[in-house]
Design a protein around this motif. Structure first.
Motif, PDB file in Angstrom:
ATOM      1  N   ILE A 148     -22.299 -10.589 -66.261  1.00 46.36           N
ATOM      2  CA  ILE A 148     -22.666 -11.793 -65.511  1.00 46.36           C
ATOM      3  C   ILE A 148     -21.982 -13.017 -66.110  1.00 46.36           C
ATOM      4  O   ILE A 148     -21.461 -13.874 -65.393  1.00 46.36           O
ATOM      5  CB  ILE A 148     -24.205 -11.965 -65.505  1.00 46.36           C
ATOM      6  N   ALA A 149     -21.960 -13.074 -67.446  1.00 44.57           N
ATOM      7  CA  ALA A 149     -21.324 -14.210 -68.122  1.00 44.57           C
ATOM      8  C   ALA A 149     -19.827 -14.227 -67.865  1.00 44.57           C
ATOM      9  O   ALA A 149     -19.240 -15.289 -67.602  1.00 44.57           O
ATOM     10  CB  ALA A 149     -21.600 -14.141 -69.624  1.00 44.57           C
ATOM     11  N   GLN A 150     -19.187 -13.048 -67.928  1.00 41.70           N
ATOM     12  CA  GLN A 150     -17.743 -12.972 -67.700  1.00 41.70           C
ATOM     13  C   GLN A 150     -17.390 -13.326 -66.262  1.00 41.70           C
ATOM     14  O   GLN A 150     -16.382 -13.979 -65.994  1.00 41.70           O
ATOM     15  CB  GLN A 150     -17.228 -11.563 -68.039  1.00 41.70           C
ATOM     16  N   GLU A 151     -18.246 -12.917 -65.324  1.00 39.78           N
ATOM     17  CA  GLU A 151     -18.008 -13.253 -63.924  1.00 39.78           C
ATOM     18  C   GLU A 151     -18.152 -14.761 -63.703  1.00 39.78           C
ATOM     19  O   GLU A 151     -17.375 -15.363 -62.944  1.00 39.78           O
ATOM     20  CB  GLU A 151     -18.990 -12.482 -63.036  1.00 39.78           C
ATOM     21  N   ALA A 152     -19.099 -15.375 -64.369  1.00 42.43           N
ATOM     22  CA  ALA A 152     -19.266 -16.828 -64.253  1.00 42.43           C
ATOM     23  C   ALA A 152     -18.037 -17.561 -64.784  1.00 42.43           C
ATOM     24  O   ALA A 152     -17.572 -18.533 -64.188  1.00 42.43           O
ATOM     25  CB  ALA A 152     -20.524 -17.272 -65.005  1.00 42.43           C
ATOM     26  N   LEU A 153     -17.483 -17.066 -65.891  1.00 40.50           N
ATOM     27  CA  LEU A 153     -16.273 -17.664 -66.448  1.00 40.50           C
ATOM     28  C   LEU A 153     -15.090 -17.479 -65.508  1.00 40.50           C
ATOM     29  O   LEU A 153     -14.257 -18.375 -65.348  1.00 40.50           O
ATOM     30  CB  LEU A 153     -15.959 -17.054 -67.817  1.00 40.50           C
ATOM     31  N   ARG A 154     -15.006 -16.301 -64.880  1.00 36.78           N
ATOM     32  CA  ARG A 154     -13.924 -16.043 -63.918  1.00 36.78           C
ATOM     33  C   ARG A 154     -14.003 -17.045 -62.769  1.00 36.78           C
ATOM     34  O   ARG A 154     -12.975 -17.613 -62.346  1.00 36.78           O
ATOM     35  CB  ARG A 154     -14.025 -14.615 -63.377  1.00 36.78           C
ATOM     36  N   MET A 155     -15.197 -17.259 -62.260  1.00 41.37           N
ATOM     37  CA  MET A 155     -15.363 -18.188 -61.147  1.00 41.37           C
ATOM     38  C   MET A 155     -14.983 -19.618 -61.556  1.00 41.37           C
ATOM     39  O   MET A 155     -14.399 -20.365 -60.770  1.00 41.37           O
ATOM     40  CB  MET A 155     -16.802 -18.141 -60.649  1.00 41.37           C
ATOM     41  N   GLN A 156     -15.287 -19.976 -62.802  1.00 39.04           N
ATOM     42  CA  GLN A 156     -14.900 -21.308 -63.301  1.00 39.04           C
ATOM     43  C   GLN A 156     -13.382 -21.444 -63.366  1.00 39.04           C
ATOM     44  O   GLN A 156     -12.821 -22.480 -62.996  1.00 39.04           O
ATOM     45  CB  GLN A 156     -15.510 -21.544 -64.679  1.00 39.04           C
ATOM     46  N   ARG A 157     -12.711 -20.383 -63.853  1.00 39.58           N
ATOM     47  CA  ARG A 157     -11.245 -20.423 -63.938  1.00 39.58           C
ATOM     48  C   ARG A 157     -10.615 -20.510 -62.553  1.00 39.58           C
ATOM     49  O   ARG A 157      -9.621 -21.213 -62.346  1.00 39.58           O
ATOM     50  CB  ARG A 157     -10.717 -19.192 -64.689  1.00 39.58           C
ATOM     51  N   LEU A 158     -11.201 -19.795 -61.600  1.00 40.20           N
ATOM     52  CA  LEU A 158     -10.673 -19.832 -60.232  1.00 40.20           C
ATOM     53  C   LEU A 158     -10.860 -21.210 -59.609  1.00 40.20           C
ATOM     54  O   LEU A 158      -9.955 -21.729 -58.944  1.00 40.20           O
ATOM     55  CB  LEU A 158     -11.356 -18.763 -59.382  1.00 40.20           C
ATOM     56  N   ALA A 159     -12.028 -21.818 -59.829  1.00 38.88           N
ATOM     57  CA  ALA A 159     -12.273 -23.162 -59.303  1.00 38.88           C
ATOM     58  C   ALA A 159     -11.286 -24.158 -59.909  1.00 38.88           C
ATOM     59  O   ALA A 159     -10.776 -25.044 -59.203  1.00 38.88           O
ATOM     60  CB  ALA A 159     -13.712 -23.585 -59.608  1.00 38.88           C
ATOM     61  N   LYS A 160     -10.998 -24.011 -61.190  1.00 42.66           N
ATOM     62  CA  LYS A 160     -10.030 -24.899 -61.846  1.00 42.66           C
ATOM     63  C   LYS A 160      -8.636 -24.691 -61.265  1.00 42.66           C
ATOM     64  O   LYS A 160      -7.907 -25.656 -60.993  1.00 42.66           O
ATOM     65  CB  LYS A 160     -10.019 -24.642 -63.349  1.00 42.66           C
ATOM     66  N   ALA A 161      -8.261 -23.425 -61.048  1.00 46.37           N
ATOM     67  CA  ALA A 161      -6.939 -23.127 -60.469  1.00 46.37           C
ATOM     68  C   ALA A 161      -6.831 -23.693 -59.065  1.00 46.37           C
ATOM     69  O   ALA A 161      -5.777 -24.211 -58.670  1.00 46.37           O
ATOM     70  CB  ALA A 161      -6.714 -21.617 -60.454  1.00 46.37           C
ATOM     71  N   LYS A 162      -7.914 -23.621 -58.311  1.00 47.96           N
ATOM     72  CA  LYS A 162      -7.887 -24.145 -56.938  1.00 47.96           C
ATOM     73  C   LYS A 162      -7.740 -25.663 -56.938  1.00 47.96           C
ATOM     74  O   LYS A 162      -7.112 -26.237 -56.038  1.00 47.96           O
ATOM     75  CB  LYS A 162      -9.157 -23.733 -56.193  1.00 47.96           C
ATOM     76  N   SER A 163      -8.274 -26.313 -57.970  1.00 46.79           N
ATOM     77  CA  SER A 163      -8.185 -27.778 -58.025  1.00 46.79           C
ATOM     78  C   SER A 163      -6.831 -28.262 -58.534  1.00 46.79           C
ATOM     79  O   SER A 163      -6.329 -29.297 -58.092  1.00 46.79           O
ATOM     80  CB  SER A 163      -9.303 -28.346 -58.906  1.00 46.79           C
ATOM     81  N   ASN A 164      -6.210 -27.493 -59.464  1.00 44.83           N
ATOM     82  CA  ASN A 164      -4.935 -27.969 -60.021  1.00 44.83           C
ATOM     83  C   ASN A 164      -3.719 -27.148 -59.572  1.00 44.83           C
ATOM     84  O   ASN A 164      -2.584 -27.453 -59.933  1.00 44.83           O
ATOM     85  CB  ASN A 164      -4.988 -28.015 -61.556  1.00 44.83           C
TER      86      ASN A 164
END
Length: 204
Positions: A10-26
Motif C-alpha cells: 500500500i505504501a509503495q503504491e501510494a509513492l508510485r501515485m505521487q511520482r506519477l502525479a509529479k510526472a504529469k505536472s512537470n
C-alpha cells in the motif's frame, strides 16, 4: 487466489501515485518509468497502464485537466508528437536498458533497421510490431506477469501510424530509441562535448 496486499504494498503504491502525479505536472515521465519499471513489488500492468481510479502511465495520459478532455487512445499530440508514440518510445527505451543485448528487441529498434522494417509494413502491422515487442519485453523482465494494453488501442492508432509518426520512436541523428522528452544518447554526447569546451573565463 486473491492477491495478498501488505502494508508495504500500500505504501509503495501510494509513492508510485505521487511520482506519477509529479510526472504529469512537470512532463518528466522518464523519471516515473525509471523507477517504476525497476520496482518489482508493483506490477508493470499498474505502472504502465493502470485504471481510471489508480492510473498508470497510459491512464494518466488519457485525461488532460486543462482541456477537460478524455483521449482514450492517445491520439492527441504533445511536443508535436502523438501521445501513443511518446508512450511506446519511453517504455521501449526503459525496457531495452534493462534487457540483455541478446533480447531480439535490441536488433529491431536499431534506427536504420527499424526504419526499413517500418517502411515495409502496413500501418496496422507497424503498431502491432510496437505492441508485440512491448509485451514481449515485459514478459522477459517479469516472467510471472502478463502485460495487457487497452482493448482497441492497436486498431485505433493504426489510422495514425504513418511512416513519419512511427519513425519518431528513434532519433534521426544517432538512430537510438528516444526517451519521452529527447534522445538521451545525443543529450549525453552534447553534455560531454560542452564539458570539454573552454568556458572563456580568465584563469585564477
Amino acid at each position: 487466489a486473491a492477491e495478498l496486499v501488505t502494508t508495504d504494498d500500500i505504501a509503495q503504491e501510494a509513492l508510485r501515485m505521487q511520482r506519477l502525479a509529479k510526472a504529469k505536472s512537470n512532463g518528466n515521465y522518464d523519471s516515473y518509468l525509471n523507477k517504476g519499471v525497476n520496482q518489482e513489488c508493483i506490477s508493470l500492468q499498474r505502472t504502465l497502464v493502470g485504471t481510471k481510479a489508480r492510473p498508470g502511465l497510459y491512464a494518466a495520459l488519457q485525461f488532460t485537466a486543462k482541456r477537460g478532455a478524455t483521449d482514450d487512445f492517445l491520439l492527441s499530440r504533445a511536443q508535436g508528437v502523438p501521445k501513443w508514440v511518446l508512450f511506446f518510445r519511453a517504455i521501449i527505451y526503459r525496457m531495452l536498458k534493462l534487457l540483455p543485448r541478446s533480447h531480439p528487441s535490441h536488433a529491431v529498434f536499431r534506427g536504420h533497421a527499424y526504419r526499413r522494417r517500418m517502411a515495409s509494413l502496413e500501418p496496422l502491422a507497424r503498431v502491432t510490431l510496437l505492441h508485440d515487442h512491448v509485451v514481449s519485453m515485459a514478459a522477459a523482465l517479469r516472467p510471472r506477469e502478463v502485460l495487457r494494453l487497452p482493448r482497441g488501442f492497436v486498431e485505433a492508432i493504426a489510422g495514425d501510424a504513418s511512416l513519419s509518426n512511427v519513425n519518431m520512436v528513434v532519433c534521426t541523428s544517432c538512430h537510438a530509441v528516444h526517451t519521452w522528452r529527447t534522445c538521451r544518447k545525443c543529450y549525453q554526447a552534447s553534455r560531454r562535448l560542452n564539458k570539454g569546451r573552454p568556458t572563456g573565463k580568465p584563469g585564477g
